[in-house]
Design a protein around this motif. Structure first.
Motif, short mmCIF file in Angstrom:
data_model
loop_
_atom_site.label_atom_id
_atom_site.label_comp_id
_atom_site.label_asym_id
_atom_site.label_seq_id
_atom_site.Cartn_x
_atom_site.Cartn_y
_atom_site.Cartn_z
N ARG A 103 0.84 -1.21 0.00
CA ARG A 103 0.00 0.00 0.00
C ARG A 103 0.87 1.26 0.00
O ARG A 103 0.56 2.24 -0.66
N ARG A 148 -15.54 12.15 2.23
CA ARG A 148 -14.13 11.84 2.51
C ARG A 148 -13.33 11.64 1.23
O ARG A 148 -12.19 12.07 1.12
N LYS A 174 -2.99 6.15 1.09
CA LYS A 174 -2.85 6.64 2.46
C LYS A 174 -2.03 7.93 2.48
O LYS A 174 -0.92 8.00 3.01
N TYR A 209 -6.66 13.07 5.45
CA TYR A 209 -7.04 12.96 6.87
C TYR A 209 -7.27 14.29 7.56
O TYR A 209 -8.22 14.43 8.34
N GLU A 267 -16.81 4.21 4.51
CA GLU A 267 -15.96 3.85 5.65
C GLU A 267 -16.56 4.39 6.95
O GLU A 267 -17.42 5.27 6.94
N THR A 274 -11.82 5.96 10.53
CA THR A 274 -10.68 5.45 9.75
C THR A 274 -10.69 3.93 9.79
O THR A 274 -9.67 3.28 10.04
N ASN A 316 -12.60 0.31 7.79
CA ASN A 316 -13.46 -0.24 6.74
C ASN A 316 -14.73 -0.79 7.37
O ASN A 316 -14.79 -1.07 8.56
N GLY A 345 -7.87 -1.65 3.39
CA GLY A 345 -7.38 -1.98 4.72
C GLY A 345 -6.82 -3.40 4.77
O GLY A 345 -7.32 -4.31 4.10
N ILE A 346 -5.80 -3.57 5.59
CA ILE A 346 -5.19 -4.89 5.75
C ILE A 346 -6.05 -5.74 6.67
O ILE A 346 -6.17 -6.94 6.49
N THR A 347 -6.71 -5.10 7.64
CA THR A 347 -7.66 -5.83 8.48
C THR A 347 -8.84 -6.28 7.62
O THR A 347 -9.26 -7.45 7.72
N GLY A 354 -10.00 -2.21 11.43
CA GLY A 354 -8.75 -1.49 11.19
C GLY A 354 -7.69 -1.90 12.19
O GLY A 354 -8.00 -2.58 13.18
N THR A 355 -6.47 -1.48 11.93
CA THR A 355 -5.34 -1.86 12.79
C THR A 355 -5.52 -1.41 14.24
O THR A 355 -5.14 -2.13 15.17
#
Ligand code: PMP
Length: 369
Positions: free
Chosen positions: A103, A196, A206, A211, A241, A244, A246, A272-274, A316-317
């Protein structure tokens, strides 16, 4: 490919200058996200004439930059967020770092910043985490947040691709996301005024510039008594979303099927990685349909009225998953029954990811530093 580097820095060239003045570690129970930083940082410079310089680890310190640097004027900046976890066996693991690298490189290409070899940065980060390993909290609810950052530092006011860039990585210990120790559902404000990200925009990257402008609407949502914004898109109010994070919805869909749905990666959503991990786990379990497809607020409202929504959560993380308890949409308050039966699916996702992150389960997604 699009993100294969012309050149790269090398972990083998890493120069390390250790701090002789180690800081006191904060109390892990009172940590505020992003306020405490470890003893060291990684910096890697690039210039168009000399290419990548050797990576450097040095004591955590302020940066000194030319006031005309492109980062300050045109927001030539991107970042990543990932975590290192101290496992039950004492080993420290990072969760899917190569996904963050992918990413980061995609975003760097969009920001006209130079590319590099993922494996070299992952090894430099692992070295940094190892040097500050005492800062990884010895707790299965806390972690060490890793913030790779990449900025344009061309000392010129021309709006052009930077001939100078700086990649740096800083670390901060973070405490539990759910302070009470139990899952607490969040209240959402479905924002129909502020957007957004949009088709053809950069919401899937990113970039820091995505943001900063979200802070004002977030404060407005808080004034209305809601904790987070549900970001909508277009006249039909497509869900994109949550804050921050998903979005995931577990429901009985229009065809009467049990379905886990997340909006598709159409350019308006950060990959997102999550999100990716939950979709992969859902597929692997094979107990319900897993879909990446659009859903509008009117469709969700109808399903909520018909009691067809079982769970809704952000991913999310920061939190892994975060249950949604209510949505304020066009003046109407919708209760979401996510935790009514204990939030079975979101709790299972939460447990599974935590088991992997804290080493209770060996898994290919773990990278031991
Ligand atoms: N959406 C947005 C807008 C985000 O900033 C984040 C956090 N990076 C996410 C989703 C979740 O992504 P991840 O699972 O990679 O943390």
């Amino acid at each position: 490919s699009f993100t294969s580097p012309a050149s790269t820095f090398k972990y083998a060239d890493l120069q390390v200058q250790k701090s002789t003045n180690l800081k006191e570690k904060p109390d892990p129970d009172t940590l505020i996200f992003g306020k405490n930083f470890t003893d060291h940082m990684l910096t890697i410079e690039w210039s168009s004439t000399e290419g990548w310089h050797a990576p450097k680890i040095s004591p955590f310190a302020n940066l000194s930059l030319h006031p005309a640097s492109s980062v300050f004027h045109y927001a030539v900046e991107l970042y990543e967020g990932l975590k290192a976890y101290r496992g039950v066996d004492g080993s420290v693991r990072v969760f899917r770092p190569y996904e963050n690298m992918k990413r980061m490189l995609n975003t760097a290409a969009r920001a006209t910043l130079p590319l590099f070899d993922s494996a070299e940065l992952v090894q430099c980060i692992a070295h940094l985490v190892n040097l500050d390993i005492d800062w990884v909290p010895p707790s299965t609810t806390s972690s060490l947040y890793i913030r790779p950052t990449f900025i344009g530092i061309e000392p010129s006011l021309g709006i052009n691709n930077s001939n100078k860039a700086l990649l740096f990585v800083i670390l901060c210990p973070v405490g539990p996301y759910f302070k009470t120790g139990t899952f607490s559902p969040v209240s959402l404000y479905a924002d129909t005024a502020n957007v957004r990200a949009w088709k053809g925009g950069v919401g899937n990257f990113k970039l820091g510039s995505n943001y900063g402008p979200t802070i004002h609407p977030q404060k407005a949502a808080e004034k209305m008594g809601c904790q987070q914004i549900l970001w909508l898109y277009g006249e039909d109010h497509y869900l994109t979303e949550v804050g921050t994070m998903n979005i995931f919805i577990l429901w009985e869909n229009e065809n009467g099927e049990k379905e886990l749905l997340s909006p598709p990666l159409d350019g308006t959503i950060l990959p997102g990685i999550t999100r990716k991990s939950l979709l992969e786990l859902g597929e692997e379990w094979g107990e319900f349909k897993v879909s990446e497809r659009p859903i509008t607020m009117p469709q969700l409202a109808t399903a909520l009225r018909q009691n067809k929504v079982h769970e809704m959560f952000g991913a999310g993380t920061a939190c892994v998953v975060c249950p949604v308890g209510s949505i304020l949409y066009q003046g109407e308050q919708f209760e979401v029954p996510t935790m009514k039966d204990g939030g079975k699916l979101c709790s299972r996702f939460y447990q599974t990811l935590m088991d992997i992150q804290y080493g209770r389960m060996e898994h290919r997604w773990s990278y031991t530093v």
